[in-house]
Scaffold this active site. Structure first.
Site, PDB file in Angstrom:
ATOM      1  N   MET A  60       0.789  -1.335  -0.189  1.00 44.79           N
ATOM      2  CA  MET A  60      -0.117   0.136   0.199  1.00 44.79           C
ATOM      3  C   MET A  60       0.901   1.067  -0.154  1.00 44.79           C
ATOM      4  O   MET A  60       0.142   2.157  -0.540  1.00 44.79           O
ATOM      5  CB  MET A  60      -1.302  -0.264   1.166  1.00 44.79           C
ATOM      6  CG  MET A  60       0.173   0.134   2.314  1.00 44.79           C
ATOM      7  SD  MET A  60      -1.381   1.069   3.732  1.00 44.79           S
ATOM      8  CE  MET A  60      -1.952   2.544   3.312  1.00 44.79           C
ATOM      9  N   TYR A  61       2.185   1.267   0.525  1.00 43.73           N
ATOM     10  CA  TYR A  61       2.716   1.810   0.582  1.00 43.73           C
ATOM     11  C   TYR A  61       2.740   3.120  -0.922  1.00 43.73           C
ATOM     12  O   TYR A  61       3.636   2.440  -2.191  1.00 43.73           O
ATOM     13  CB  TYR A  61       4.545   2.074   1.285  1.00 43.73           C
ATOM     14  CG  TYR A  61       4.962   1.593   2.486  1.00 43.73           C
ATOM     15  CD1 TYR A  61       2.811   1.788   3.614  1.00 43.73           C
ATOM     16  CD2 TYR A  61       5.443   1.083   2.995  1.00 43.73           C
ATOM     17  CE1 TYR A  61       2.768   1.582   4.595  1.00 43.73           C
ATOM     18  CE2 TYR A  61       5.608   0.577   4.085  1.00 43.73           C
ATOM     19  CZ  TYR A  61       4.181   0.914   5.054  1.00 43.73           C
ATOM     20  OH  TYR A  61       4.535   0.621   6.727  1.00 43.73           O
ATOM     21  N   SER A  62       2.703   4.696  -1.021  1.00 44.04           N
ATOM     22  CA  SER A  62       2.427   4.646  -2.124  1.00 44.04           C
ATOM     23  C   SER A  62       1.804   4.073  -3.038  1.00 44.04           C
ATOM     24  O   SER A  62       2.504   4.107  -4.855  1.00 44.04           O
ATOM     25  CB  SER A  62       3.747   5.315  -2.296  1.00 44.04           C
ATOM     26  OG  SER A  62       4.228   6.538  -1.716  1.00 44.04           O
TER      27      SER A  62
END
Length: 349
Positions: A60-62
């Site tokens: 989900m990071y960026s």
């Protein structure tokens, strides 16, 4: 840098890990404070040069950009057999059914997406980012075991959850002969010590290593109290931070931050080094996750390994702490709503 074993495994890891949430194209998630590829690559390269071999990210990071940037940098700068790539799954990556969670379908889908973005054949440490109370735990654990047996994943880890939930998962894994969680990524620092009640004793007893997120309390421990909201991330991510650090404990938190400052000044080192040195004293902590946005921050984290606090200094740091009513950072409705609000294209549930 001397490496250590992760929990009771034979895996060699650096006692400082890089948290790659900081790295991601700004138009993919965090436009104010995330670093794009051009800025992130020199930091990843420097971390490798000083001996750090653990790099933690999440799908989900960026919105996947963190995995892409990290994967390309490690292919260019690192020996794949020497580094430990850790990533996570649980949170929404798109709209519609089966877009999040820890069902068999979600796990099998997301591991392949992460492998493609990272550009690798296997993930060293695959972690459940939070618990999924809508999916039977047995379904999740068996699917994760299948990933290990298929060779897509080497080790399994978990992240913030209640200690009883983690104990139940470890029991089921042992009872069924499934691959075991070898690590717990939990929220632990001088301003957040509730994990000392149950989770840390459980991990010590079970031989599970911990990889600490937010070791500097989202920067609060790295600067004077009145500058706590002076960073771009603090200014734009305040709603989530307020879930972790309640105004109700502000007086105690400020006293701890002030104590960090006094000791740092007397030692002639940075506040971050003092806060990280305190974590290194804790026997369950394998490595803090450092979301370094500069080479100086990486060097600070490495320097903390050589800093030994005295018993008097530790007492001064710990004495003002006020117990909280609950463990911060576990998956509840408030946290999930805050997380969903930060994912592009996702409306609150």
């Amino acid at each position: 840098m001397d490496h250590v074993k992760l929990g009771s495994t034979g895996l060699d890891v650096s006692p400082v890990a890089i948290g790659a949430m900081t790295y991601g194209e700004p138009d993919r998630g965090h436009p104010v404070w995330s670093l794009g590829e051009e800025d992130a690559r020199p930091l990843i390269k420097h971390a490798l040069e000083v001996g750090i071999n653990v790099f933690d990210t999440a799908n989900m990071y960026s919105h996947g950009s963190s995995e892409e940037i990290l994967g390309r940098a490690l292919r260019d700068f690192a020996d794949r057999d020497a580094v430990v790539i850790a990533t996570k799954l649980r949170h929404p990556m798109r709209t519609g059914p089966n877009s999040s969670g820890l069902s068999r379908k979600a796990i099998m889908t997301e591991v392949d997406h992460s492998l493609a973005r990272l550009g690798t054949d296997y993930i060293d440490l695959y972690q459940v980012h939070r618990n999924d109370h809508a999916t039977p735990l047995e379904e999740t654990l068996q699917a994760l075991d299948d990933l290990v047996r298929a060779g897509k994943v080497r080790y399994l880890g978990a992240s913030s959850m209640h200690a009883w939930e983690f104990a139940k998962a470890l029991h089921l894994q042992a009872a069924h002969g499934w691959a075991r969680f070898v690590s717990m990524q939990d929220h632990y620092n001088l301003l957040a010590r509730e994990e000392e009640r149950e989770m840390i004793p459980l991990c010590l007893d079970e031989g599970v290593g911990t990889i600490v997120w937010s070791p500097l309390a989202r920067g609060r421990l790295a600067r004077p109290w009145d500058d706590a909201r002076s960073t771009a991330r603090a200014e734009t991510d305040g709603a989530y931070a307020d879930l972790l650090y309640s105004p109700a404990t502000e007086a105690a938190d400020r006293a701890i931050v002030d104590a960090v400052g006094r000791i740092a000044e007397a030692r002639g080192v940075s506040r971050a080094q003092i806060a990280l040195a305190w974590l290194h004293r804790q026997p369950v902590v394998t490595a803090p996750l450092v979301g370094a946005g500069s080479i100086a921050q990486i060097d600070d984290a490495v320097a903390s390994l050589d800093l030994e606090l005295t018993d008097d200094e530790v007492r001064a740091l710990e004495a003002p702490y006020t117990p909280r009513h609950d463990v911060q950072g576990v998956s509840d409705e408030r946290e999930m709503a805050a997380i969903r609000a930060r994912v592009p294209g996702m409306a609150p549930a």
